[in-house]
Design an enzyme around this catalytic site. Structure first.
Site, PDB file in Angstrom:
ATOM      1  N   ASN A   1     -22.776 -19.802 -66.800  1.00 15.80           N
ATOM      2  CA  ASN A   1     -21.640 -20.598 -67.065  1.00 15.80           C
ATOM      3  C   ASN A   1     -22.357 -22.043 -68.403  1.00 15.80           C
ATOM      4  O   ASN A   1     -21.638 -22.625 -69.272  1.00 15.80           O
ATOM      5  CB  ASN A   1     -20.690 -21.595 -66.580  1.00 15.80           C
ATOM      6  CG  ASN A   1     -20.109 -20.460 -66.075  1.00 15.80           C
ATOM      7  OD1 ASN A   1     -19.399 -19.081 -66.707  1.00 15.80           O
ATOM      8  ND2 ASN A   1     -19.342 -20.576 -64.370  1.00 15.80           N
TER       9      ASN A   1
ATOM     10  N   ASP B   1     -16.602  -6.469 -64.912  1.00 13.85           N
ATOM     11  CA  ASP B   1     -17.933  -6.530 -65.462  1.00 13.85           C
ATOM     12  C   ASP B   1     -18.603  -6.437 -65.268  1.00 13.85           C
ATOM     13  O   ASP B   1     -18.886  -6.458 -64.731  1.00 13.85           O
ATOM     14  CB  ASP B   1     -17.390  -8.958 -66.368  1.00 13.85           C
ATOM     15  CG  ASP B   1     -17.217  -8.944 -65.132  1.00 13.85           C
ATOM     16  OD1 ASP B   1     -17.895  -9.344 -63.947  1.00 13.85           O
ATOM     17  OD2 ASP B   1     -16.749 -10.330 -64.835  1.00 13.85           O
TER      18      ASP B   1
ATOM     19  N   HIS C   1     -19.952 -10.080 -62.538  1.00 12.45           N
ATOM     20  CA  HIS C   1     -19.215 -10.509 -60.852  1.00 12.45           C
ATOM     21  C   HIS C   1     -19.011  -8.731 -59.729  1.00 12.45           C
ATOM     22  O   HIS C   1     -18.983  -8.698 -60.707  1.00 12.45           O
ATOM     23  CB  HIS C   1     -18.150 -11.245 -61.165  1.00 12.45           C
ATOM     24  CG  HIS C   1     -17.360 -12.310 -61.965  1.00 12.45           C
ATOM     25  ND1 HIS C   1     -17.139 -12.121 -63.160  1.00 12.45           N
ATOM     26  CD2 HIS C   1     -17.359 -12.930 -61.421  1.00 12.45           C
ATOM     27  CE1 HIS C   1     -17.343 -13.132 -63.880  1.00 12.45           C
ATOM     28  NE2 HIS C   1     -17.361 -14.008 -62.191  1.00 12.45           N
TER      29      HIS C   1
ATOM     30  N   SER D   1     -19.214 -18.674 -59.845  1.00 13.14           N
ATOM     31  CA  SER D   1     -18.525 -17.748 -59.523  1.00 13.14           C
ATOM     32  C   SER D   1     -19.411 -16.356 -59.013  1.00 13.14           C
ATOM     33  O   SER D   1     -19.645 -15.407 -57.038  1.00 13.14           O
ATOM     34  CB  SER D   1     -17.550 -16.901 -59.730  1.00 13.14           C
ATOM     35  OG  SER D   1     -18.192 -16.883 -61.525  1.00 13.14           O
TER      36      SER D   1
ATOM     37  N   GLY E   1     -16.361 -21.026 -61.722  1.00 13.97           N
ATOM     38  CA  GLY E   1     -16.269 -21.152 -63.109  1.00 13.97           C
ATOM     39  C   GLY E   1     -17.166 -22.252 -64.115  1.00 13.97           C
ATOM     40  O   GLY E   1     -16.999 -23.150 -65.084  1.00 13.97           O
TER      41      GLY E   1
END
Length: 260
Positions: A92, A206, A209, A27, A60
């Protein structure tokens, strides 16, 4: 008729020789980023290059899930000799706890290391390291004649030593003789110059991003890494790209040698 045939043949020849840049990532690079108006940096890379960019980053994903879902296979089947592929994962790929989240890698940077994880239904599964998934993709892409660039990823809410995947990315690039762009350090350098107050406005949900304005900064940091490196892709950087801010760093701006 003869002119028409020659024109078609020339057009097909030029089309066959055209180069494309593909980006595989999560992402932080993907279209739409993490939602809520955020966007990934790879969406803005094309404006700094003279050849097209196809953003194949998916929110993701990790090096493992991108592999397990067949996305690397699709990319390998798509690229042609002369294309460029930028691979950037790590956000991730960390351990997820007692139940496998489908994204975590086995801990460590050794190709042959495996781990057994428990699925939500109680079954178990053997998983591999970040290095395993990355190296398999790199080898297959190189076999197709693609030029691979491994990039480290920026994550976190402070400037300091990068996560272990920064070092893992550097190691797997060196092992497989492909270009490494220390994207983490170039973003850190850019953020340090811009300042905490402004940088915080790039992150509405956050510290992972970015809004489009922040994604632009991260894209520019990658371009600066290209310009200061040895990849042949830097020959495709246009005037807008050569004008991006920041300077070369002869060594990591922040230490990434410690594994944690």
């Amino acid at each position: 008729m003869m002119f028409s045939k020659l024109f078609v043949a020339l057009a097909l020849s030029l089309g066959a020789c055209a180069q494309t840049v593909y980006v595989a990532g999560d992402s932080t690079a993907a279209k739409g980023g993490g939602g809520s108006g955020t966007d990934g940096w790879a969406q803005y890379l094309g404006q700094y290059l003279t050849i097209p960019v196809v953003n194949s980053a998916i929110a993701g994903r990790s090096a493992r899930s991108y592999t397990d879902e067949g996305r690397f296979t699709t990319l390998i089947n798509t690229v042609k000799s002369g294309d460029f592929v930028i691979i950037e994962f790590g956000h991730n790929d960390g351990l997820s706890g007692t139940v496998d989240n489908g994204r975590e890698d086995a801990f460590g940077d050794v190709y042959a290391t495996t781990a057994t994880v428990t699925e939500a239904d109680g079954t178990t599964k053997v998983i591999h390291t970040f290095t395993f998934y990355m190296q398999n993709a790199i080898v297959a892409l190189k076999a197709k004649g693609a030029t691979v660039i491994v990039s480290s990823i920026w994550v976190g809410n402070s400037i300091g030593a990068g996560p272990r995947f920064v070092l893992y990315a550097q190691e797997v690039a060196a092992t497989n003789a492909v270009t490494y762009v220390d994207h983490y350090d170039y973003v850190a350098q850019a953020y340090n110059k811009i300042g905490e107050t402004t940088v915080n406005t790039y992150y509405p949900i956050d510290h992972t991003h970015t809004l489009p304005v922040g994604a632009q900064v991260v894209a520019q940091a990658f371009v600066r890494g290209l310009l200061c490196g040895t990849s042949t892709l830097k020959a495709k950087v246009n005037a807008a790209g050569t004008a991006v801010p920041s300077e070369s760093i002869s060594q990591p701006f922040f230490p990434v040698s410690q594994k944690y």
